[in-house]
Motif scaffolding. Sequence first.
Motif, PDB file in Angstrom:
ATOM      1  N   MET A   1      40.445  40.731  24.203  1.00 56.45           N
ATOM      2  CA  MET A   1      39.997  39.466  23.657  1.00 56.45           C
ATOM      3  C   MET A   1      39.099  39.109  24.930  1.00 56.45           C
ATOM      4  O   MET A   1      39.206  39.321  26.165  1.00 56.45           O
ATOM      5  N   PRO A   2      38.178  38.885  24.915  1.00 54.79           N
ATOM      6  CA  PRO A   2      36.763  38.392  25.783  1.00 54.79           C
ATOM      7  C   PRO A   2      37.919  37.175  26.469  1.00 54.79           C
ATOM      8  O   PRO A   2      37.652  36.638  25.355  1.00 54.79           O
ATOM      9  N   ALA A   3      37.284  36.623  27.975  1.00 60.90           N
ATOM     10  CA  ALA A   3      37.754  35.357  27.984  1.00 60.90           C
ATOM     11  C   ALA A   3      36.989  35.139  29.171  1.00 60.90           C
ATOM     12  O   ALA A   3      36.892  35.701  30.064  1.00 60.90           O
ATOM     13  N   LEU A   4      35.725  34.329  29.398  1.00 63.65           N
ATOM     14  CA  LEU A   4      35.380  33.473  30.419  1.00 63.65           C
ATOM     15  C   LEU A   4      36.361  31.680  30.716  1.00 63.65           C
ATOM     16  O   LEU A   4      35.958  30.962  29.990  1.00 63.65           O
ATOM     17  N   ASN A   5      37.528  31.886  31.724  1.00 56.56           N
ATOM     18  CA  ASN A   5      37.838  30.371  32.332  1.00 56.56           C
ATOM     19  C   ASN A   5      38.268  29.929  30.791  1.00 56.56           C
ATOM     20  O   ASN A   5      38.399  28.334  31.344  1.00 56.56           O
ATOM     21  N   GLU A   6      39.499  30.466  30.559  1.00 54.13           N
ATOM     22  CA  GLU A   6      40.350  30.462  29.650  1.00 54.13           C
ATOM     23  C   GLU A   6      42.319  30.335  29.805  1.00 54.13           C
ATOM     24  O   GLU A   6      42.786  30.579  29.353  1.00 54.13           O
ATOM     25  N   VAL A  32      40.003  41.216  28.581  1.00 55.76           N
ATOM     26  CA  VAL A  32      38.587  41.508  29.345  1.00 55.76           C
ATOM     27  C   VAL A  32      37.859  40.078  29.748  1.00 55.76           C
ATOM     28  O   VAL A  32      37.489  39.420  29.147  1.00 55.76           O
ATOM     29  N   ASP A  33      38.222  40.204  31.230  1.00 56.34           N
ATOM     30  CA  ASP A  33      37.971  38.594  32.430  1.00 56.34           C
ATOM     31  C   ASP A  33      36.726  38.776  32.428  1.00 56.34           C
ATOM     32  O   ASP A  33      36.142  39.689  33.252  1.00 56.34           O
ATOM     33  N   ASP A  34      35.341  38.067  32.311  1.00 53.42           N
ATOM     34  CA  ASP A  34      34.414  38.663  31.948  1.00 53.42           C
ATOM     35  C   ASP A  34      34.023  37.288  33.058  1.00 53.42           C
ATOM     36  O   ASP A  34      32.989  36.412  33.566  1.00 53.42           O
ATOM     37  N   GLY A  35      34.095  37.863  34.408  1.00 55.05           N
ATOM     38  CA  GLY A  35      33.917  37.093  35.663  1.00 55.05           C
ATOM     39  C   GLY A  35      34.244  35.438  35.480  1.00 55.05           C
ATOM     40  O   GLY A  35      33.542  34.499  36.077  1.00 55.05           O
ATOM     41  N   SER A  36      35.391  35.645  34.919  1.00 58.68           N
ATOM     42  CA  SER A  36      36.299  33.854  35.257  1.00 58.68           C
ATOM     43  C   SER A  36      36.464  33.477  36.376  1.00 58.68           C
ATOM     44  O   SER A  36      37.016  34.244  37.501  1.00 58.68           O
ATOM     45  N   SER A  37      36.468  31.852  37.132  1.00 60.61           N
ATOM     46  CA  SER A  37      36.422  31.192  38.199  1.00 60.61           C
ATOM     47  C   SER A  37      37.795  31.312  38.005  1.00 60.61           C
ATOM     48  O   SER A  37      38.503  30.031  39.542  1.00 60.61           O
ATOM     49  N   ASP A  38      38.423  30.633  37.028  1.00 56.79           N
ATOM     50  CA  ASP A  38      39.951  30.731  37.038  1.00 56.79           C
ATOM     51  C   ASP A  38      41.154  31.168  37.050  1.00 56.79           C
ATOM     52  O   ASP A  38      40.881  31.691  37.393  1.00 56.79           O
ATOM     53  N   HIS A  39      42.027  30.753  36.772  1.00 51.95           N
ATOM     54  CA  HIS A  39      43.498  31.887  36.432  1.00 51.95           C
ATOM     55  C   HIS A  39      43.189  32.819  35.466  1.00 51.95           C
ATOM     56  O   HIS A  39      44.864  32.887  34.822  1.00 51.95           O
ATOM     57  N   THR A  40      42.318  32.321  34.570  1.00 51.72           N
ATOM     58  CA  THR A  40      43.111  33.175  33.017  1.00 51.72           C
ATOM     59  C   THR A  40      43.045  34.838  33.722  1.00 51.72           C
ATOM     60  O   THR A  40      44.218  34.887  32.424  1.00 51.72           O
ATOM     61  N   GLU A  41      43.051  35.226  34.464  1.00 52.80           N
ATOM     62  CA  GLU A  41      43.620  36.816  34.866  1.00 52.80           C
ATOM     63  C   GLU A  41      45.106  36.710  35.084  1.00 52.80           C
ATOM     64  O   GLU A  41      45.984  37.371  34.643  1.00 52.80           O
ATOM     65  N   ARG A  42      45.182  35.947  35.402  1.00 60.20           N
ATOM     66  CA  ARG A  42      46.732  34.772  35.774  1.00 60.20           C
ATOM     67  C   ARG A  42      48.030  34.757  34.939  1.00 60.20           C
ATOM     68  O   ARG A  42      48.895  35.842  34.174  1.00 60.20           O
ATOM     69  N   GLU A  43      47.322  33.823  34.051  1.00 57.93           N
ATOM     70  CA  GLU A  43      47.978  34.280  33.154  1.00 57.93           C
ATOM     71  C   GLU A  43      48.143  35.296  31.719  1.00 57.93           C
ATOM     72  O   GLU A  43      48.532  34.899  30.842  1.00 57.93           O
ATOM     73  N   ALA A  44      46.903  36.026  32.200  1.00 58.21           N
ATOM     74  CA  ALA A  44      46.521  36.434  30.663  1.00 58.21           C
ATOM     75  C   ALA A  44      47.933  38.021  31.382  1.00 58.21           C
ATOM     76  O   ALA A  44      48.734  38.678  30.119  1.00 58.21           O
ATOM     77  N   MET A  45      48.152  38.406  32.177  1.00 56.93           N
ATOM     78  CA  MET A  45      48.909  38.764  32.926  1.00 56.93           C
ATOM     79  C   MET A  45      50.399  38.665  32.351  1.00 56.93           C
ATOM     80  O   MET A  45      51.493  39.415  32.328  1.00 56.93           O
ATOM     81  N   ARG A  46      50.524  37.168  32.577  1.00 55.04           N
ATOM     82  CA  ARG A  46      51.852  36.444  32.287  1.00 55.04           C
ATOM     83  C   ARG A  46      52.436  36.582  30.954  1.00 55.04           C
ATOM     84  O   ARG A  46      53.324  36.730  30.647  1.00 55.04           O
ATOM     85  N   ALA A  47      51.538  37.061  29.985  1.00 59.92           N
ATOM     86  CA  ALA A  47      51.362  37.288  28.689  1.00 59.92           C
ATOM     87  C   ALA A  47      51.823  39.068  28.375  1.00 59.92           C
ATOM     88  O   ALA A  47      51.940  39.135  27.869  1.00 59.92           O
ATOM     89  N   ASN A  48      51.808  39.739  29.850  1.00 57.35           N
ATOM     90  CA  ASN A  48      52.380  41.245  29.682  1.00 57.35           C
ATOM     91  C   ASN A  48      50.693  41.997  28.822  1.00 57.35           C
ATOM     92  O   ASN A  48      50.792  43.029  28.474  1.00 57.35           O
ATOM     93  N   ALA A  49      49.394  41.706  28.833  1.00 56.86           N
ATOM     94  CA  ALA A  49      48.431  41.870  28.725  1.00 56.86           C
ATOM     95  C   ALA A  49      47.498  43.231  29.611  1.00 56.86           C
ATOM     96  O   ALA A  49      47.897  42.661  30.732  1.00 56.86           O
ATOM     97  N   THR A  50      46.771  43.824  29.440  1.00 61.21           N
ATOM     98  CA  THR A  50      46.315  44.861  30.162  1.00 61.21           C
ATOM     99  C   THR A  50      44.811  43.777  30.398  1.00 61.21           C
ATOM    100  O   THR A  50      44.966  43.303  29.489  1.00 61.21           O
ATOM    101  N   VAL A  51      44.483  44.101  32.053  1.00 58.60           N
ATOM    102  CA  VAL A  51      43.395  42.539  31.962  1.00 58.60           C
ATOM    103  C   VAL A  51      41.991  44.212  32.606  1.00 58.60           C
ATOM    104  O   VAL A  51      42.764  44.852  33.602  1.00 58.60           O
ATOM    105  N   LEU A  52      40.750  43.858  32.389  1.00 58.07           N
ATOM    106  CA  LEU A  52      40.067  44.242  33.331  1.00 58.07           C
ATOM    107  C   LEU A  52      38.896  42.777  33.184  1.00 58.07           C
ATOM    108  O   LEU A  52      38.795  42.554  32.326  1.00 58.07           O
TER     109      LEU A  52
END
Length: 310
Positions: A1-6, A32-52
């Motif tokens: 799941m590619p993500a940018l500020n999601e 794959v957090d593509d340089g997000s400036s919000d809390h995309t990485e935190r929210e993805a990890m909260r859903a038990n996803a691996t985040v690159l």
Amino acid sequence: MPALNEAKTIYNVLSSIPKEFFGFDKISLLVVDDGSSDHTEREAMRANATVLSHKHNKGVGSAFVTAVDYALKTKADILVSIDADGQFDVNQIAEMIAPINESKADFCIGNRFLDRRPENMPLIKYWGNKQVNKLVGFISEEKIQDASCGFRAYSREALMNLNLHGSFTYTHEVILDLLNKGYSVSQVPVNVTYFEDRESRVASNLISYAVKTSKISLKCLRDYKPFYFFGIVALGFFLVSFFLGAFVAAHWIFTESITPYKSFGIISLILFLVSILFLVLALLADMLGRIRHNQEKILALIKGQTYEKD
């Protein structure tokens, strides 16, 4: 799941993905957090996803390459790509992977346009997608119904043999690369929801998007069908040269003089020589294309050995 500020949607989308699928004993969530400036990485990890995470925005094409590398390293059997904004129905993942699981296809692409234009999809964007479909279909010699859809699934073998060069987007290049290598595609009808206040991350500027995707497609045409690509250019120069030369020759036959069209004759000769040069280039490019094809086979073998060791 590619993500940018999601950050607003990604947790709900990840949480709604089914926890099991027939024929598989393990499901992994990758963002794959593509340089997000919000809390995309935190929210993805909260859903038990691996985040690159990319340190800065590289483009969805680069995000996909990162995901492919991870999938091969972790020995995934199938990689499914889906958007993080919730516009696709995650329950259709089962339909997307079924043709691969049943050995009926090597990769699957979603088709948003089975019956009509999706609700709330801008007419100009719908028209643009249709034109891209024609271009990709022309190059691949396969009728492609939705070349730009990001909801897809790939077998491990297809991923192992995939080579991409564009960072802006990957959707069209993947189709052309895999079909050129003889892999089979299944086009699966999918439901899509367009939110009125949602702006596309990739196609926010339709003119820029059209230019960039056309550039990628034309590069693929140059690489996969070099003789055709350069041969058409050679033919164009030859035809202009022929008609100019024929005009000058006809004038000479009737008047026994090429005046005042002497310059036309010179231009005709120059264009003829240019067409010969492009014809030679077409032959050389075709030869290099065969070498490239063999190099990609060698690369696939090396990748296989590398990832199996991992």
